[in-house]
Motif scaffolding. Sequence first.
Motif, PDB file in Angstrom:
ATOM      1  N   ASP A 149      27.185 -10.307 -31.622  1.00 50.31           N
ATOM      2  CA  ASP A 149      26.071  -9.465 -32.034  1.00 50.31           C
ATOM      3  C   ASP A 149      26.197  -9.024 -33.492  1.00 50.31           C
ATOM      4  O   ASP A 149      25.359  -8.254 -33.981  1.00 50.31           O
ATOM      5  CB  ASP A 149      25.963  -8.236 -31.136  1.00 50.31           C
TER       6      ASP A 149
ATOM      7  N   THR B 205      22.084 -16.056 -35.770  1.00 53.78           N
ATOM      8  CA  THR B 205      22.281 -15.963 -34.329  1.00 53.78           C
ATOM      9  C   THR B 205      20.928 -15.777 -33.650  1.00 53.78           C
ATOM     10  O   THR B 205      20.106 -14.966 -34.075  1.00 53.78           O
ATOM     11  CB  THR B 205      23.202 -14.782 -33.987  1.00 53.78           C
TER      12      THR B 205
ATOM     13  N   ARG C  46      18.786 -15.391 -29.836  1.00 55.44           N
ATOM     14  CA  ARG C  46      18.854 -15.110 -28.407  1.00 55.44           C
ATOM     15  C   ARG C  46      17.453 -15.205 -27.810  1.00 55.44           C
ATOM     16  O   ARG C  46      16.455 -14.922 -28.472  1.00 55.44           O
ATOM     17  CB  ARG C  46      19.442 -13.726 -28.138  1.00 55.44           C
ATOM     18  N   CYS C  47      17.386 -15.619 -26.558  1.00 53.40           N
ATOM     19  CA  CYS C  47      16.132 -15.748 -25.831  1.00 53.40           C
ATOM     20  C   CYS C  47      16.089 -14.688 -24.731  1.00 53.40           C
ATOM     21  O   CYS C  47      17.099 -14.436 -24.060  1.00 53.40           O
ATOM     22  CB  CYS C  47      16.011 -17.146 -25.224  1.00 53.40           C
TER      23      CYS C  47
ATOM     24  N   CYS D 214      24.883 -11.293 -21.691  1.00 54.32           N
ATOM     25  CA  CYS D 214      24.257 -12.591 -21.958  1.00 54.32           C
ATOM     26  C   CYS D 214      25.078 -13.735 -21.392  1.00 54.32           C
ATOM     27  O   CYS D 214      26.249 -13.586 -21.032  1.00 54.32           O
ATOM     28  CB  CYS D 214      24.078 -12.801 -23.464  1.00 54.32           C
TER      29      CYS D 214
ATOM     30  N   SER E 166      26.118 -17.207 -23.114  1.00 54.24           N
ATOM     31  CA  SER E 166      26.160 -17.796 -24.449  1.00 54.24           C
ATOM     32  C   SER E 166      26.480 -19.281 -24.341  1.00 54.24           C
ATOM     33  O   SER E 166      27.500 -19.670 -23.775  1.00 54.24           O
ATOM     34  CB  SER E 166      27.222 -17.093 -25.307  1.00 54.24           C
TER      35      SER E 166
ATOM     36  N   THR F 189      20.920 -17.800 -16.154  1.00 52.27           N
ATOM     37  CA  THR F 189      20.964 -16.432 -16.665  1.00 52.27           C
ATOM     38  C   THR F 189      20.083 -15.517 -15.822  1.00 52.27           C
ATOM     39  O   THR F 189      20.474 -14.386 -15.484  1.00 52.27           O
ATOM     40  CB  THR F 189      20.494 -16.395 -18.132  1.00 52.27           C
TER      41      THR F 189
ATOM     42  N   TYR G  67      20.064 -11.895 -21.392  1.00 57.08           N
ATOM     43  CA  TYR G  67      19.774 -12.702 -22.572  1.00 57.08           C
ATOM     44  C   TYR G  67      20.503 -14.038 -22.491  1.00 57.08           C
ATOM     45  O   TYR G  67      21.568 -14.152 -21.888  1.00 57.08           O
ATOM     46  CB  TYR G  67      20.182 -11.990 -23.861  1.00 57.08           C
ATOM     47  N   TYR G  68      19.895 -15.023 -23.142  1.00 53.92           N
ATOM     48  CA  TYR G  68      20.510 -16.342 -23.273  1.00 53.92           C
ATOM     49  C   TYR G  68      20.666 -16.633 -24.755  1.00 53.92           C
ATOM     50  O   TYR G  68      19.682 -16.707 -25.494  1.00 53.92           O
ATOM     51  CB  TYR G  68      19.636 -17.406 -22.601  1.00 53.92           C
ATOM     52  N   TYR G  69      21.930 -16.760 -25.214  1.00 59.78           N
ATOM     53  CA  TYR G  69      22.209 -17.012 -26.627  1.00 59.78           C
ATOM     54  C   TYR G  69      22.337 -18.521 -26.845  1.00 59.78           C
ATOM     55  O   TYR G  69      23.113 -19.189 -26.160  1.00 59.78           O
ATOM     56  CB  TYR G  69      23.518 -16.327 -27.049  1.00 59.78           C
TER      57      TYR G  69
ATOM     58  N   SER H 106      11.998 -14.979 -28.369  1.00 58.74           N
ATOM     59  CA  SER H 106      13.358 -14.988 -28.896  1.00 58.74           C
ATOM     60  C   SER H 106      13.445 -14.121 -30.144  1.00 58.74           C
ATOM     61  O   SER H 106      12.430 -13.806 -30.770  1.00 58.74           O
ATOM     62  CB  SER H 106      13.804 -16.423 -29.214  1.00 58.74           C
TER      63      SER H 106
ATOM     64  N   TRP I 269      18.070  -6.992 -34.068  1.00 57.68           N
ATOM     65  CA  TRP I 269      17.333  -8.154 -33.615  1.00 57.68           C
ATOM     66  C   TRP I 269      15.877  -8.052 -34.034  1.00 57.68           C
ATOM     67  O   TRP I 269      15.239  -7.016 -33.863  1.00 57.68           O
ATOM     68  CB  TRP I 269      17.436  -8.295 -32.102  1.00 57.68           C
TER      69      TRP I 269
END
Length: 540
Positions: free
Chosen positions: A50, A74, A76-77, A384, A386, A413, A425-427, A447, A457
């Motif tokens: 993060d 970076t 994330r979704c 998350c 990742s 996830t 979250y999905y990174y 995202s 973010w």
Amino acid sequence: MARNRSCTIVEYFGGDDGHCCGYCKNEKGNVSHGMWSHTMTVQDYQDLIDRGWRRSGKYVYKPIMNRTCCPQYTIRCHALKFQPSKSHKKILKKMSKFLSKGQLPKEQDDDEPMDSVCKEAGPRAPGEAIHSEVKCTPITDIHKEEAECPAVTEVQAEIADATPTDSKTLGKDSASVPDGRTIATAPRPGMGADPSRPPCRKAKDLRKERHLQKEQMRQDADGVSSTVSPPPPTPMQTNQSKSFEDFITDSLPDNSSHCLEVRLVRSSPPSPQFKASFDASYQVYKLYQMAVHKDPPDKPSESQVRLVPVNFEDPQFTASYQQSVALYARYQMAIHGDDPGACSESEAEYSPDGPEVGYGSFHQQYWLDGRIVAVGVIDILPTCVSSVYLYYHPDFASLSLGSYSALREIAFTRQLQKQSPKLSYYYLGFYIHSCSKMRYKGNYRPSDLLCPETYVWVPIEQCLPRLENSCYARLNQDPDAGDARVLKDVGRVLVLYKRTVMPYAVYVRKRKGSSEEREVQQYASLVGQECAERIVLYRA
């Protein structure tokens, strides 16, 4: 990442002088900070990613964003809000068709993010073509065409003089040229859709209606009095949109030619399932590296190192395994001052409010008809999943396994979130706007991108205009915002010195005349004040 260690221990290497960039091939353009993690808790790694860090094995690195050639943001979704796009549905249908009929697509689609196995089979860059498809026109023919072709002013004059005499033979938006060609002109402003006409309908519905009409006519001709009733409305016809899980389920037909199974195995510490399947997984990895990254078959060569496959059923490996563990224990006790009990294999991390499988590093193995064809390396962290890496058998490159595995990991996830509400979250790793090949990650919406200056973010829609103007950009649009975890007191940074953990202020008093403050301050500013007071920095 292990629970039996109460803290994270790292060695900071500082910023490097640059090395070859894997995206733009700049020999010295890729610049980053790096550190080696001797131990790492999942919460510490969550906090590090993060702040723009990312791991490759035990090496953790952070690009120097305002210096590196291809800034890496970076991304994330929001897994719970994710809805597959048209291209995502196409990939799922392609997998369904392969499993049900056993037919592999001939080529990869242009939306496949992974590197092409061969140049001809993969997506082509603008202006790039296969030589066999290019037809070269002789230079004499080109000059001949130029001579026969009227000048621009002549064509414009002819268009101005031409007046349409019949609306059936001459379109409103085109002009005729003497040689029979048509020159397009600017379209006239229209009034929009004609309200008197019926709304557009899907071709699928029209085909179904025509089929019913033909069936009705056939039965009328045969003297059959019964009418053909339309089929019951599908969920899509009743305005009930399918869930993402429905699309995943539809891609796995029951009666199929092939069977695809996704198995989750813990890789650190290695589970029995991981150990039993490691050799098969490693063979897929070698094939992938050779086909996609052009690694030589003998990398590393046997003359450089003795290769022993990590297979607990292999006598050669088991014979040397205990020696390796004993050597590791002696090293940790002598160099790092570890207790003998702390030198055993690491343990998995669990939490009362966490997922049932626990936290840490895992492999998602894709088994097709009883053999591994792809492996997705993932980390399950407090908030998350990742994505770390994916490798697959080159024979199945046309299935777009890079995109397919990302969709499966998003679904995974969402499944874990039902057990652990904060894990949502999905990174996807790094988003690189300057590399067109890596922009596919921005298609998994909604995202966010991480601002490299304030570490907040920002929705990707707000970031793209800034990235179009500059490769590096401060994404946070608030000019007064700053780093909420900025370094405030370097004296509170934890360091490990002579087998003792102590604040940096105490370390300085013990090491009179030490000139390491600049390096320690740089490290602490990169990880943030909170992490610096929790993560232990090893000092020789």
